[in-house]
Design a protein around this motif. Structure first.
Motif, PDB file in Angstrom:
ATOM      1  N   ARG A   7      48.187   4.592  -7.075  1.00  0.00           N
ATOM      2  CA  ARG A   7      48.440   5.288  -8.334  1.00  0.00           C
ATOM      3  C   ARG A   7      47.425   6.417  -8.460  1.00  0.00           C
ATOM      4  NH1 ARG A   7      52.144   2.816 -11.052  1.00  0.00           N
ATOM      5  NH2 ARG A   7      51.694   3.660 -13.102  1.00  0.00           N
ATOM      6  N   VAL A   8      47.819   7.436  -9.200  1.00  0.00           N
ATOM      7  CA  VAL A   8      46.950   8.583  -9.402  1.00  0.00           C
ATOM      8  C   VAL A   8      47.058   9.020 -10.863  1.00  0.00           C
ATOM      9  CG1 VAL A   8      48.690  10.280  -8.701  1.00  0.00           C
ATOM     10  CG2 VAL A   8      46.280  10.843  -8.485  1.00  0.00           C
ATOM     11  N   GLU A   9      45.946   9.459 -11.410  1.00  0.00           N
ATOM     12  CA  GLU A   9      45.932   9.935 -12.789  1.00  0.00           C
ATOM     13  C   GLU A   9      46.140  11.447 -12.782  1.00  0.00           C
ATOM     14  OE1 GLU A   9      43.167   9.513 -16.790  1.00  0.00           O
ATOM     15  OE2 GLU A   9      42.530   8.586 -14.920  1.00  0.00           O
ATOM     16  N   LEU A  10      47.168  11.882 -13.488  1.00  0.00           N
ATOM     17  CA  LEU A  10      47.532  13.299 -13.519  1.00  0.00           C
ATOM     18  C   LEU A  10      47.557  13.812 -14.952  1.00  0.00           C
ATOM     19  CD1 LEU A  10      50.659  13.270 -11.162  1.00  0.00           C
ATOM     20  CD2 LEU A  10      48.333  13.922 -10.555  1.00  0.00           C
ATOM     21  N   LYS A  11      47.230  15.083 -15.093  1.00  0.00           N
ATOM     22  CA  LYS A  11      47.487  15.790 -16.347  1.00  0.00           C
ATOM     23  C   LYS A  11      48.083  17.133 -15.969  1.00  0.00           C
ATOM     24  CE  LYS A  11      42.857  17.706 -16.979  1.00  0.00           C
ATOM     25  NZ  LYS A  11      41.705  17.779 -17.864  1.00  0.00           N
ATOM     26  N   ARG A  13      48.661  21.135 -17.058  1.00  0.00           N
ATOM     27  CA  ARG A  13      48.158  22.236 -17.879  1.00  0.00           C
ATOM     28  C   ARG A  13      49.207  23.321 -17.952  1.00  0.00           C
ATOM     29  NH1 ARG A  13      42.263  23.128 -17.066  1.00  0.00           N
ATOM     30  NH2 ARG A  13      42.376  21.288 -18.367  1.00  0.00           N
ATOM     31  N   ILE A  14      49.561  23.690 -19.185  1.00  0.00           N
ATOM     32  CA  ILE A  14      50.561  24.737 -19.379  1.00  0.00           C
ATOM     33  C   ILE A  14      49.866  26.084 -19.567  1.00  0.00           C
ATOM     34  CG2 ILE A  14      52.300  23.131 -20.217  1.00  0.00           C
ATOM     35  CD1 ILE A  14      51.701  23.980 -23.050  1.00  0.00           C
ATOM     36  N   PHE A  15      50.656  27.140 -19.719  1.00  0.00           N
ATOM     37  CA  PHE A  15      50.191  28.524 -19.688  1.00  0.00           C
ATOM     38  C   PHE A  15      49.064  28.848 -20.660  1.00  0.00           C
ATOM     39  CE2 PHE A  15      53.655  28.163 -22.638  1.00  0.00           C
ATOM     40  CZ  PHE A  15      53.240  28.896 -23.738  1.00  0.00           C
ATOM     41  N   ASP A  16      48.980  28.169 -21.790  1.00  0.00           N
ATOM     42  CA  ASP A  16      47.949  28.506 -22.774  1.00  0.00           C
ATOM     43  C   ASP A  16      46.711  27.608 -22.682  1.00  0.00           C
ATOM     44  OD1 ASP A  16      48.925  26.150 -23.790  1.00  0.00           O
ATOM     45  OD2 ASP A  16      49.312  26.925 -25.810  1.00  0.00           O
ATOM     46  N   GLY A  17      46.645  26.753 -21.661  1.00  0.00           N
ATOM     47  CA  GLY A  17      45.489  25.889 -21.469  1.00  0.00           C
ATOM     48  C   GLY A  17      45.639  24.505 -22.077  1.00  0.00           C
ATOM     49  N   THR A  18      46.759  24.232 -22.729  1.00  0.00           N
ATOM     50  CA  THR A  18      47.010  22.927 -23.322  1.00  0.00           C
ATOM     51  C   THR A  18      47.387  21.935 -22.224  1.00  0.00           C
ATOM     52  OG1 THR A  18      47.884  24.023 -25.289  1.00  0.00           O
ATOM     53  CG2 THR A  18      48.400  21.698 -25.041  1.00  0.00           C
ATOM     54  N   ASP A  19      46.852  20.714 -22.309  1.00  0.00           N
ATOM     55  CA  ASP A  19      47.202  19.660 -21.359  1.00  0.00           C
ATOM     56  C   ASP A  19      48.225  18.728 -21.981  1.00  0.00           C
ATOM     57  OD1 ASP A  19      45.419  20.630 -19.494  1.00  0.00           O
ATOM     58  OD2 ASP A  19      43.780  19.336 -20.138  1.00  0.00           O
ATOM     59  N   ILE A  20      49.256  18.360 -21.198  1.00  0.00           N
ATOM     60  CA  ILE A  20      50.284  17.428 -21.665  1.00  0.00           C
ATOM     61  C   ILE A  20      50.547  16.399 -20.570  1.00  0.00           C
ATOM     62  CG2 ILE A  20      51.407  19.051 -23.230  1.00  0.00           C
ATOM     63  CD1 ILE A  20      53.532  19.542 -21.130  1.00  0.00           C
ATOM     64  N   GLY A  21      51.195  15.313 -20.921  1.00  0.00           N
ATOM     65  CA  GLY A  21      51.648  14.321 -19.940  1.00  0.00           C
ATOM     66  C   GLY A  21      50.553  13.583 -19.230  1.00  0.00           C
ATOM     67  N   HIS A  22      49.357  13.468 -19.811  1.00  0.00           N
ATOM     68  CA  HIS A  22      48.242  12.798 -19.157  1.00  0.00           C
ATOM     69  C   HIS A  22      48.561  11.305 -19.031  1.00  0.00           C
ATOM     70  CE1 HIS A  22      43.598  12.336 -18.920  1.00  0.00           C
ATOM     71  NE2 HIS A  22      44.210  11.562 -18.080  1.00  0.00           N
ATOM     72  N   SER A  23      48.684  10.828 -17.792  1.00  0.00           N
ATOM     73  CA  SER A  23      49.013   9.433 -17.552  1.00  0.00           C
ATOM     74  C   SER A  23      48.744   9.095 -16.087  1.00  0.00           C
ATOM     75  CB  SER A  23      50.482   9.180 -17.894  1.00  0.00           C
ATOM     76  OG  SER A  23      50.764   7.808 -17.834  1.00  0.00           O
ATOM     77  N   THR A  24      48.935   7.828 -15.752  1.00  0.00           N
ATOM     78  CA  THR A  24      48.808   7.376 -14.372  1.00  0.00           C
ATOM     79  C   THR A  24      50.202   7.220 -13.789  1.00  0.00           C
ATOM     80  OG1 THR A  24      46.781   6.200 -14.948  1.00  0.00           O
ATOM     81  CG2 THR A  24      47.843   5.577 -12.898  1.00  0.00           C
ATOM     82  N   TYR A  25      50.391   7.731 -12.580  1.00  0.00           N
ATOM     83  CA  TYR A  25      51.700   7.741 -11.941  1.00  0.00           C
ATOM     84  C   TYR A  25      51.616   7.072 -10.570  1.00  0.00           C
ATOM     85  CZ  TYR A  25      52.643  11.223 -15.514  1.00  0.00           C
ATOM     86  OH  TYR A  25      52.778  11.871 -16.718  1.00  0.00           O
ATOM     87  N   ALA A  26      52.706   6.429 -10.157  1.00  0.00           N
ATOM     88  CA  ALA A  26      52.788   5.793  -8.850  1.00  0.00           C
ATOM     89  C   ALA A  26      53.051   6.836  -7.776  1.00  0.00           C
ATOM     90  CB  ALA A  26      53.911   4.760  -8.851  1.00  0.00           C
ATOM     91  N   SER A  27      52.653   6.530  -6.545  1.00  0.00           N
ATOM     92  CA  SER A  27      52.850   7.464  -5.434  1.00  0.00           C
ATOM     93  C   SER A  27      54.323   7.687  -5.125  1.00  0.00           C
ATOM     94  CB  SER A  27      52.128   6.961  -4.181  1.00  0.00           C
ATOM     95  OG  SER A  27      52.657   5.712  -3.784  1.00  0.00           O
TER      96      SER A  27
END
Length: 119
Positions: A7-11, A13-27
């Motif tokens: 598993r890997v933790e991903l976030k 970043r959209i065009f204005d610097g805002t982070d969305i979808g921060h979560s842990t995802y399976a390979s």
């Protein structure tokens, strides 16, 4: 076997610097599934809002990720950053409507021609 999956933790970043979808995802998560989740979680107060998964491009380590590949196939660095979060950049690029001039150019038959110059 699912319990041993990396598993890997991903976030994201959209065009204005805002982070969305921060979560842990399976390979085994596909890039298309990530994009689908991002489109559903997209902040509605932004000026640019993707309408579909095809409007979104994910970039990780300078590489645009392909929809049909999993995170493992995309060579995301699993386990390389203990306790770290990988940030992917999100680009919204809606498909461009075809211009009438492009359509007219396609209707013109292409001439097969070859020219050589011998010096």
């Amino acid at each position: 076997m699912a319990g041993s999956e990396q598993r890997v933790e991903l976030k994201f970043r959209i065009f204005d610097g805002t982070d969305i979808g921060h979560s842990t995802y399976a390979s085994s998560t596909t890039v298309a599934a990530l994009k689908d989740r991002l489109v559903s979680q997209w902040p509605q107060d932004k000026t640019v809002i993707p309408k579909s998964v095809n409007d979104v491009k994910l970039i990780c380590s300078g590489k645009v990720l392909e929809n049909n590949k999993t995170l493992a196939e995309s060579k995301i660095p699993f386990g390389d950053l203990p306790g770290g979060v990988i940030t992917m950049h999100v680009v919204v690029q809606p498909p461009v409507a075809r211009k009438k001039t492009d359509k007219n150019q396609e209707e013109v038959p292409k001439l097969k021609m070859c020219s050589c110059t011998i010096l």
